[in-house]
Design a protein around this motif. Structure first.
Motif, mmCIF file in Angstrom:
data_model
loop_
_atom_site.group_PDB
_atom_site.id
_atom_site.type_symbol
_atom_site.label_atom_id
_atom_site.label_comp_id
_atom_site.label_asym_id
_atom_site.label_seq_id
_atom_site.Cartn_x
_atom_site.Cartn_y
_atom_site.Cartn_z
ATOM 1 N N HIS A 172 -15.521 -3.983 -55.974
ATOM 2 C CA HIS A 172 -15.570 -3.840 -54.510
ATOM 3 C C HIS A 172 -15.679 -2.358 -54.144
ATOM 4 N N ASP B 299 -17.636 -11.033 -51.314
ATOM 5 C CA ASP B 299 -17.788 -11.230 -52.756
ATOM 6 C C ASP B 299 -19.246 -11.444 -53.152
ATOM 7 N N SER C 161 -9.240 -7.626 -48.529
ATOM 8 C CA SER C 161 -9.999 -8.884 -48.595
ATOM 9 C C SER C 161 -9.057 -10.047 -48.379
ATOM 10 N N HIS D 10 -12.440 -6.981 -60.418
ATOM 11 C CA HIS D 10 -12.999 -7.352 -59.119
ATOM 12 C C HIS D 10 -12.792 -6.259 -58.051
HETATM 13 ZN ZN ZN Z 1 -13.319 -9.905 -53.172
#
Ligand code: ZN
Ligand code: KG4
Length: 340
Positions: free
Chosen positions: A115, A298, A135, A111
């Motif tokens: 990003h 996201d 985040s 993840h």
């Molecule tokens: Zn995220």
């Protein structure tokens, strides 16, 4: 080449179709933000239940919007780590089912990596660069020397930057998610309280680590005194967070002699953070790159794109024998998928 991306690591159900020549064909995100607002944060069991409900309709919409058939895809990319385990497994199960039925390659994606690499969907950035990922769940600093060539510098020892924003907003009775609300409110306030800048200027092992929970408690004490306006507290808090994020990134730029910085994740939408980064970049001669806003929070386009890059540059795919990982650092993730 057409890659389908699936993202369910937290509270957003995302499916996207990425085409290697045409770019993003669709990027559908079903947000649960309203549902979690009552808790002032993400409630894992509720998130998992929503992902289960949403995953197929979101997949359907992503294919429709892209104007393609499921049989047209060349691979499936899915977020494997990090995140809420109960959420990750829904996306992973869907991806495994697609691999099984379509007989197409499955590509694992981290993840945080996604990003960071989201920036390439809008512009080219030269390696090496310093990446700050901020985040709701993460605050991490890396040197990105190339694809899959990552040096971890540090991360948060307690709360993530976005989490601190969300908690302070809740303490001020402002709603959820707190980041955008505080960002807006702070514009009307003054820095009347000089909050501590936790770990900034630290020389030892915490040189590139972060800590925001003490700052959050300091904000709480000021709120309880009932002296200052919400705007002023928001501004004072934001100045402290932004100083730490920018300050530590600049330390990394200087120590490693790097000319490019990428700032990613939901908090990179923050207007004051952007302003201070651009100012420091001018002063210290480095350039700062932010993904466009819809790619900061996201989404699955960043997963599809990173998966595409993994398949093209490394040829890495994964079978069925793997699970989601709630915590797995990006540099260690590369080792993990190569062992599978
Ligand atoms: Zn995220
Ligand atoms: O990347 P993201 O969408 O989800 C996670 O992976 O966590 O980030 C969401 C976080 C939330 O904590 C939210 O409050 C924060 O990003 N955020 C902001 C702003 N917009 C979103 N924080 C500060 N200023 C903003 N403008």
């Amino acid at each position: 080449m057409i890659i389908l991306g699936i993202e369910t690591s937290c509270d957003d159900t995302g499916v996207s179709v990425f085409h290697s020549e045409k770019g993003i064909l669709s990027n559908v995100v079903s947000s649960q933000v309203k549902l979690h607002a009552q808790w002032g944060g993400v409630y894992p069991d509720l998130a998992a239940r929503e992902h289960t409900k949403n995953i197929i309709p979101v997949l359907d919409n992503a294919l429709k919007e892209a104007g393609i058939d499921l049989l047209d895809i060349d691979g499936i990319a899915v977020t494997v780590a990090p995140g809420l385990i109960v959420s990750l497994v829904i996306g992973i199960s869907a991806a495994k089912a697609l691999k099984w039925s379509l007989k197409k390659p499955l590509i694992p994606v981290h993840h945080i990596e996604a990003h960071i690499f989201a920036i390439f969907l809008s512009e080219e950035v030269e390696f090496p660069f310093v990446a700050l990922v901020v985040s709701g769940g993460h605050t991490e600093l890396y040197i990105i020397k190339g694809f899959e060539d990552y040096l971890y510098l540090g991360g948060t020892l307690d709360d993530a930057a976005g989490e601190a924003y969300d908690k302070v907003a809740r303490m001020l009775g402002l709603g959820y998610p707190g980041g955008p609300i505080i960002d807006k409110l702070a514009k009307e306030g003054k820095e009347v309280i000089k909050f501590p800048r936790p770990l900034l200027g630290e020389k030892g092992k915490n040189r590139f680590n972060f800590s925001f929970s003490g700052l959050k408690s300091a904000v709480m004490r000021e709120i309880e005194k009932k002296i200052y306006r919400k705007e002023d507290i928001a501004r004072s808090f934001q100045e402290a967070v932004v100083d730490v994020l920018v300050g530590k990134t600049v330390d990394a730029v200087e120590e490693f002699g790097i000319k490019n910085v990428v700032v990613a994740g939901g908090v990179s939408a923050n207007s004051r953070l952007r302003e201070k980064f651009l100012k420091e970049g001018k002063r210290k001669n480095f350039s700062v790159h932010f993904p466009p806003l819809y790619l900061c929070t996201d989404n699955a386009a960043m997963i599809a794109y990173t998966g595409y890059r993994r398949l093209k540059e490394k040829g890495t795919t994964i079978g069925y024998d793997f699970e989601g990982k709630a915590r797995l650092r990006l540099d260690r993730f590369v080792q993990y998928i190569n062992q599978k």
